[in-house]
Design a protein around this motif. Sequence first.
Motif, mmCIF file in Angstrom:
data_model
loop_
_atom_site.group_PDB
_atom_site.id
_atom_site.type_symbol
_atom_site.label_atom_id
_atom_site.label_comp_id
_atom_site.label_asym_id
_atom_site.label_seq_id
_atom_site.Cartn_x
_atom_site.Cartn_y
_atom_site.Cartn_z
ATOM 1 N N LYS A 143 46.014 17.906 -26.039
ATOM 2 C CA LYS A 143 47.238 17.758 -25.476
ATOM 3 C C LYS A 143 47.202 17.242 -23.982
ATOM 4 O O LYS A 143 46.297 17.789 -23.296
ATOM 5 C CB LYS A 143 48.234 18.770 -25.773
ATOM 6 N N VAL A 144 47.971 16.112 -23.688
ATOM 7 C CA VAL A 144 47.851 15.849 -22.159
ATOM 8 C C VAL A 144 49.050 15.461 -21.747
ATOM 9 O O VAL A 144 50.054 15.162 -22.539
ATOM 10 C CB VAL A 144 46.703 14.562 -21.977
ATOM 11 N N MET B 155 46.748 13.170 -17.071
ATOM 12 C CA MET B 155 46.507 14.418 -16.401
ATOM 13 C C MET B 155 46.465 15.596 -17.320
ATOM 14 O O MET B 155 47.143 15.396 -18.572
ATOM 15 C CB MET B 155 47.520 14.467 -15.190
ATOM 16 N N GLU B 156 46.244 16.609 -16.890
ATOM 17 C CA GLU B 156 46.056 17.758 -17.534
ATOM 18 C C GLU B 156 47.439 18.218 -17.904
ATOM 19 O O GLU B 156 48.316 18.339 -16.948
ATOM 20 C CB GLU B 156 45.412 18.853 -16.454
ATOM 21 N N TYR B 157 47.703 18.668 -19.203
ATOM 22 C CA TYR B 157 48.875 19.611 -19.693
ATOM 23 C C TYR B 157 48.912 20.747 -19.674
ATOM 24 O O TYR B 157 47.944 21.488 -19.957
ATOM 25 C CB TYR B 157 48.970 19.016 -21.294
ATOM 26 N N VAL B 158 49.847 21.278 -18.770
ATOM 27 C CA VAL B 158 50.103 22.702 -18.345
ATOM 28 C C VAL B 158 51.096 23.261 -19.152
ATOM 29 O O VAL B 158 52.328 22.753 -19.267
ATOM 30 C CB VAL B 158 50.389 22.802 -17.221
ATOM 31 N N GLY C 114 49.674 32.324 -16.288
ATOM 32 C CA GLY C 114 50.021 32.957 -14.740
ATOM 33 C C GLY C 114 49.585 31.941 -13.900
ATOM 34 O O GLY C 114 49.522 32.270 -12.482
ATOM 35 N N ARG C 115 48.561 30.772 -14.386
ATOM 36 C CA ARG C 115 47.990 29.984 -13.377
ATOM 37 C C ARG C 115 48.913 29.153 -12.638
ATOM 38 O O ARG C 115 49.689 28.456 -13.390
ATOM 39 C CB ARG C 115 46.737 29.254 -14.301
ATOM 40 N N VAL C 116 48.762 28.949 -11.407
ATOM 41 C CA VAL C 116 49.518 27.958 -10.566
ATOM 42 C C VAL C 116 48.820 26.790 -10.483
ATOM 43 O O VAL C 116 47.542 26.712 -10.219
ATOM 44 C CB VAL C 116 49.856 28.741 -9.291
ATOM 45 N N LYS C 117 49.387 25.559 -10.742
ATOM 46 C CA LYS C 117 48.891 24.320 -10.713
ATOM 47 C C LYS C 117 49.766 23.471 -9.647
ATOM 48 O O LYS C 117 51.133 23.338 -9.855
ATOM 49 C CB LYS C 117 48.947 23.593 -11.915
ATOM 50 N N VAL C 118 49.273 23.030 -8.509
ATOM 51 C CA VAL C 118 49.984 21.838 -7.746
ATOM 52 C C VAL C 118 49.866 20.612 -8.343
ATOM 53 O O VAL C 118 48.663 20.215 -8.611
ATOM 54 C CB VAL C 118 49.356 22.113 -6.249
ATOM 55 N N THR C 119 50.883 19.804 -8.379
ATOM 56 C CA THR C 119 50.966 18.520 -9.017
ATOM 57 C C THR C 119 51.767 17.449 -8.142
ATOM 58 O O THR C 119 52.421 17.963 -7.028
ATOM 59 C CB THR C 119 51.550 18.392 -10.360
ATOM 60 N N LYS D 93 54.779 14.371 -22.851
ATOM 61 C CA LYS D 93 53.636 15.024 -23.648
ATOM 62 C C LYS D 93 52.898 14.132 -24.401
ATOM 63 O O LYS D 93 53.668 13.385 -25.143
ATOM 64 C CB LYS D 93 54.190 16.490 -24.246
ATOM 65 N N ALA D 94 51.586 14.162 -24.573
ATOM 66 C CA ALA D 94 50.909 13.312 -25.523
ATOM 67 C C ALA D 94 49.921 13.812 -26.186
ATOM 68 O O ALA D 94 49.498 14.830 -25.662
ATOM 69 C CB ALA D 94 50.656 11.956 -24.752
ATOM 70 N N HIS D 95 49.283 13.227 -27.229
ATOM 71 C CA HIS D 95 48.083 13.569 -27.694
ATOM 72 C C HIS D 95 46.766 12.548 -27.470
ATOM 73 O O HIS D 95 46.932 11.433 -27.892
ATOM 74 C CB HIS D 95 48.361 13.820 -29.290
ATOM 75 N N ASP D 96 45.648 13.056 -27.067
ATOM 76 C CA ASP D 96 44.621 12.328 -26.784
ATOM 77 C C ASP D 96 43.902 12.209 -28.116
ATOM 78 O O ASP D 96 43.132 13.207 -28.555
ATOM 79 C CB ASP D 96 43.696 13.063 -25.656
ATOM 80 N N LEU D 97 43.966 10.983 -28.678
ATOM 81 C CA LEU D 97 43.489 11.008 -30.054
ATOM 82 C C LEU D 97 41.788 11.054 -30.223
ATOM 83 O O LEU D 97 41.129 11.119 -31.088
ATOM 84 C CB LEU D 97 43.748 9.535 -30.773
#
Length: 720
Positions: free
Chosen positions: A35-36, A87-90, A145-150, A26-30
Amino acid sequence: MIGHELGGRYEIITRIGGGGMALVYKAHDLLLNRKVAVKVLRQQFVHDEEFIRRFRREAQSAASLSHPNVVSIYDVGQEDEVHYIVMEYVEGSNLNEIIQERAPLQPDEAIHIAAQICDALVNAHQNQIIHRDIKPHNILIGNNGRVKVTDFGIARAVTASTITQTGSVVGSVHYFSPEHAKGTSTGEKSDLYSLGIVMYQMLTGKLPFQGESPISVALKHLQETFVEPRAINPLIPQSVENVILRAMRKNPSERYASASEMLKDLETSLQAQRLHEPKATFFSEAGDLDETRVMPAIRQSAPEVRPAAPEVPSSREKASSQQAASNTQTIEWEDEKQKGPKPWWKRPLPMIILTLVVIAGLYFAVKSVSNSLDVPEVPVPYVVNMEEAQAVQAIEEAGLMVEQPIIREFNEAAKGIVYEQSKANMKVKKGASIRLYVSEGTELSAMTDYSGRQLTAAMEELEALGVSKDRISSSDKVFSDEDPGTILSQTPAAGEPFDPKTAAVRFTISKGQETVVMPDLVGKKEAEAKVLLSQQGLKLSDDNIVREPSYEPEGTVLAQFPYEKGAQVGKGAEVSITVSSGLPSDAIQRKLPIVISPAQAGHSSEIRIVYSDATGENIEWGKRKIKDTQRFTIKVIVAPNKDAMVMVFRDGLLVDSFPVTYDSAEEPSEQTVPGKEEPPPVIDQPAQGEVQPTDPNTAGTDPNTVPEDGNEGNQPDGQQ
């Protein structure tokens, strides 16, 4: 890695997952303040071109997709030997965690999740991307509740020529399709098979195929049938089971034709009219030639013995006859007349003996090789959580080898402890190599410098790093020039290594400036004002003392700035004062001589003189006891807009008053206050502030003599 600023933009906060190929942080996009998730290729693979290609392929595959059920790719890069994907942080959990916690799931929830996965596959397949690794670990479910395929790490384009790998298969064995396990071409239907297994696991809490080794599981995908879902969980509707049965057909032609078709079936599977539909049946139109089956043995026809031919055949006829014999599995006999002495290798007995010798030699050779290859299997000892030396000893005692080099990484386990191993809980050939992962201890982060920052922001950042709130102390509070809540100092100090899981952080916090009550300085002497300010911890420099003319006595404080009396002032604040430098240039001092007699000659009277002038009203000049007539000189200050008035009281009664004007060019004339009887000779009294010459023979003998400081300190300085 934690605390590192990757690419000068992504500040690594904490590790949130990982697999065999990469670790996820987990990271922070400055730059964009969000959050990413950052996936970083493991260090042991940074020099492996195949892994690097696969890692980059994941970014390319996912980045080519834009769908609400596919994790978005924001960035990809390399810093020194660190390869990473942003990538997107879920915010949520992966499907495997949900299955472990509360499987079997309710059918409506399972269908809701499966439909979103299938929708993502529809989009991927339309873009010619085959995922090839659909499993619960790669399905993220957000808190909304959103499903994300990674994890498109082993995805392939449908048109790529390298859709399979020779001699090896990449993927997760429990979710393989049969064609994937065989290493043959995998298409869209392979993803649908994997999705069927995911549905099976969601609704039953079990995997369809289990085995002692990955190979045994792969063989079951190819050869065995699974226990039907409703036999494990009778609450599964028949319509939902039919979806699973069709998706998991071993023959790809019997599965859904596309992800779109499966999605439509999923969306209608819970409709009332479908819940009790008949169980799906399948009939293959053409069998699989690779399928295991029972077949009759192939037998040769018995040889037919014929008598010797009376004629000698020609060489061409003999060849034709031999070919015919080969085709019909019969034996032709030649005429005895044509037979001459046969060479030894054509005689039956030597040939039989030679054949037996060769067969025996081959038998013993094969047996020798077989014995050398027939290595016994031994169970792999479970050495996770052991110290490195104990783990190595246990593996070697089991007849196995430790793969070199041992992989050493930062981990939550204590330093020197094995936190992962290969081939755990299975049997392997004796002498096989076991890979060990040994902890280097928790990766220590460099403590950030929080001085000058607000406590609330620092606590949020530390909690994101894994420091629990109960290990953050801020009880030390002191006065300072900083705003309240500002961090003044910290322990550990900035730059020191610390473990977010165990470290205790202590802050010294500013309470703001200490305040004091502003004293009243107006009317005080300059020296007195300085003492009062010093006692309160306030500052008064010479540059902040303003001097101006005034009718107040010289050195008197006329004003204070910027704080009024009684105000709360920060300790150490600068204060300015205005001080009188003496009378203005247009002010004039006048002397009024007054001759005053007692009420009765020879009797004592109390004389009191009061005056008003430019310096103030009703100023007390003083009181005197007199028994005879005396002269007094009264000094007053007059100004262009202010005359003076001198009032004489005798025995408590006002007996006379005398004006002194500014416009008069001369000193005022002498005034007289007579008694009730003829006064005795007048005795001059010295003007206030003047010294009268005295006769040494009479000095100190007259009790009515007025002392030099006869104003008793009531006449202002410089106005005598």
